[in-house]
Design an enzyme around this catalytic site. Structure first.
Site, PDB file in Angstrom:
ATOM      1  N   HIS A 124      24.777 -42.856  61.246  1.00 15.36           N
ATOM      2  CA  HIS A 124      24.748 -41.893  62.348  1.00 15.36           C
ATOM      3  C   HIS A 124      24.684 -42.640  63.681  1.00 15.36           C
ATOM      4  CE1 HIS A 124      23.848 -38.193  59.872  1.00 15.36           C
ATOM      5  NE2 HIS A 124      23.575 -39.150  59.010  1.00 15.36           N
TER       6      HIS A 124
ATOM      7  N   GLU B 126      20.498 -44.685  61.845  1.00  9.84           N
ATOM      8  CA  GLU B 126      20.984 -44.505  63.206  1.00  9.84           C
ATOM      9  C   GLU B 126      21.344 -45.895  63.721  1.00  9.84           C
ATOM     10  OE1 GLU B 126      21.338 -41.585  64.598  1.00  9.84           O
ATOM     11  OE2 GLU B 126      20.119 -40.257  63.345  1.00  9.84           O
TER      12      GLU B 126
ATOM     13  N   HIS C 238      28.453 -36.457  61.148  1.00  8.73           N
ATOM     14  CA  HIS C 238      28.596 -35.630  62.344  1.00  8.73           C
ATOM     15  C   HIS C 238      29.847 -36.073  63.088  1.00  8.73           C
ATOM     16  CE1 HIS C 238      24.005 -35.055  61.994  1.00  8.73           C
ATOM     17  NE2 HIS C 238      24.626 -33.959  61.565  1.00  8.73           N
TER      18      HIS C 238
ATOM     19  N   GLU D 235      29.871 -38.628  66.001  1.00  8.77           N
ATOM     20  CA  GLU D 235      29.210 -39.909  65.755  1.00  8.77           C
ATOM     21  C   GLU D 235      30.149 -40.790  64.927  1.00  8.77           C
ATOM     22  OE1 GLU D 235      25.426 -38.979  63.965  1.00  8.77           O
ATOM     23  OE2 GLU D 235      24.897 -37.574  65.577  1.00  8.77           O
TER      24      GLU D 235
END
Length: 428
Positions: free
Chosen positions: A161, A243, A60, A63
């Site tokens: 991410h 993440e 993304h 990110e």
């Protein structure tokens, strides 16, 4: 770093660490930015009987922490591969591929999607819904990833991410779009992989939102067209979605701290490919050639394909359990064996017998003729005539091959070329 600064950093790394790396591109973004990859190995670019792992950052565009962490990782391995045992283990036993930015256009625009404003983690074929089945309609970044996995057989993978702190594992979606735990056939192995990352992290495992710092994707929130599930279903690759930072776009001064927090997690996840699981090769008993067959585990509805060149396989499994491993190959009799997988890895080779043996095909053809008394006498005269020497040599060669085959079936013990713990080697 800007995209041009990132490209310069990648190429400078390739020059500084050329003995253990190569730089290549898997394609271009919508705006024509190369998708650069760093491969790190003691034999970069060569095909070996070693597992391959990939990290992908910046899926993304908004990110960007992952792209920075992967440059930190590459430089640390270059600086320490002859000093630190873990760095040496990874460089000499794994082919590690780092794609710092999958979405350089989105990064430039500082938005989630690519230049066409498409979320790349919703652009892959999905097992439940078929909106992305037309490959020509997919984004160039997505097509580049899919081609990459057709060219290289990856065993493990993770995407980096931002926006949370948790290790996410399949499935990401559910058949009815509801939110609940949806485990894949290798749920135990994925939970083990996610726990390696979480418990090696500075504080991920102490999360108050996610138990042990890990989560099933669909239990968190269902998504469709994701890269994680596609890797597992279509490419034989076990991928996590990591993440790694609560703040999607932190200030640059925080990057060394984020690297410190994620360093051991990133290293231990890659090293787990050779420190755990079952690894080996599949051979033919007839001529000893490698067989690009298949490995299954009883009770787990999933098949791992052996490599096309060396017939090597790398089966990730959760430790501390008993497994029945089965090797198959069309035209050969399958073989299975039960193993107890400890904390360390196990090497398990298979030698498969052809379904139609030499005796059943070639020699039987000699006796399938109408062997009346006259033909029997002619056959005996043939053996006792000028061809007796040839027949004798054939018997000697056949005996020698049988001797080699018996030696091959013996159970032996060996260690890996690095200190990955005692790695038991079994041939069946």
């Amino acid at each position: 770093m800007t995209n041009s600064e990132l490209e310069r950093a990648i190429k400078e790394f390739g020059q500084r660490c050329s003995n253990i790396s190569r730089i290549y591109s898997i394609g271009k973004s919508v705006k024509g930015v190369p998708l650069w990859v760093i491969e790190i190995s003691d034999k970069p670019g060569e095909e070996e009987t070693e597992p391959a792992f990939k990290y992908i950052g910046n899926v993304h565009g908004d990110e960007p922490v992952g792209r920075e962490l992967l440059i930190f990782l590459a430089n640390w391995l270059c600086d320490n591969h002859l000093k630190d045992p873990l760095a040496t283990l990874i460089v000499e036993n794994v082919h590690l591929h780092l794609l710092p930015s999958m979405n350089p256009d989105g990064f430039s625009l500082r938005r989630r999607g690519n230049a066409n404003n498409i979320d790349l983690n919703r652009d892959f074929p999905d097992q439940f819904f078929f909106a992305n089945d037309d490959e020509d309609s997919r984004q160039p970044e997505t097509r580049a990833i899919m081609k990459w996995l057709r060219d290289i057989q990856f065993t493990g993978s993770a995407t980096l991410h931002g926006g949370a702190l948790v290790a996410n594992y399949p499935w990401d979606g559910t058949h009815d779009k509801r939110t609940y735990y949806a485990g894949c056939p290798d749920d135990d192995a994925f939970r083990f992989m996610a726990s390696i990352y979480s418990h090696s992290h500075y504080n991920m495992s102490s999360s108050k939102e996610f138990l042990d710092g890990i989560t099933n994707g669909a239990a968190w929130y269902p998504l469709y067209g994701g890269m994680q599930d596609w890797n597992y279903i279509h490419a034989g690759c076990f991928e996590l979605t990591l993440e790694v930072s609560d703040n999607k776009w932190p200030i640059a001064a925080e990057l060394p701290i984020l690297w410190k927090y994620n360093k051991m997690s990133m290293l231990n996840l890659v090293a787990s490919l050779v420190k755990t699981g079952v690894h080996g090769r599949i051979y033919s008993s007839g001529d000893g050639r490698p067989l690009p067959g298949f490995i299954t585990v009883s009770g787990i509805n999933y098949t791992v394909r052996a490599g096309r060149t060396f017939a090597d396989y790398h089966r990730l499994l959760a430790p501390r359990d008993r497994y029945e491993v089965v090797a198959t190959m069309p035209g050969y009799k399958s073989k299975n064996t039960s193993i107890w997988l400890d904390e360390g890895a196990m090497s398990l080779d298979f030698v498969l017998d052809p379904e139609v043996s030499v005796k059943g095909s070639i020699l039987r053809n000699v006796y399938d003729c109408n062997c009346d008394s006259k033909s029997k006498l002619e056959f005996v005269e043939f053996l006792l005539g000028s061809h007796l020497e040839v027949f004798f040599v054939f018997i000697v060669i056949l005996g020698f091959l049988c001797f080699l085959f018996q030696r091959r079936k013996k159970v032996k013990f060996s260690t890996t070329k690095q200190s990955t713990g005692a790695k038991r080697t079994v041939v069946v």
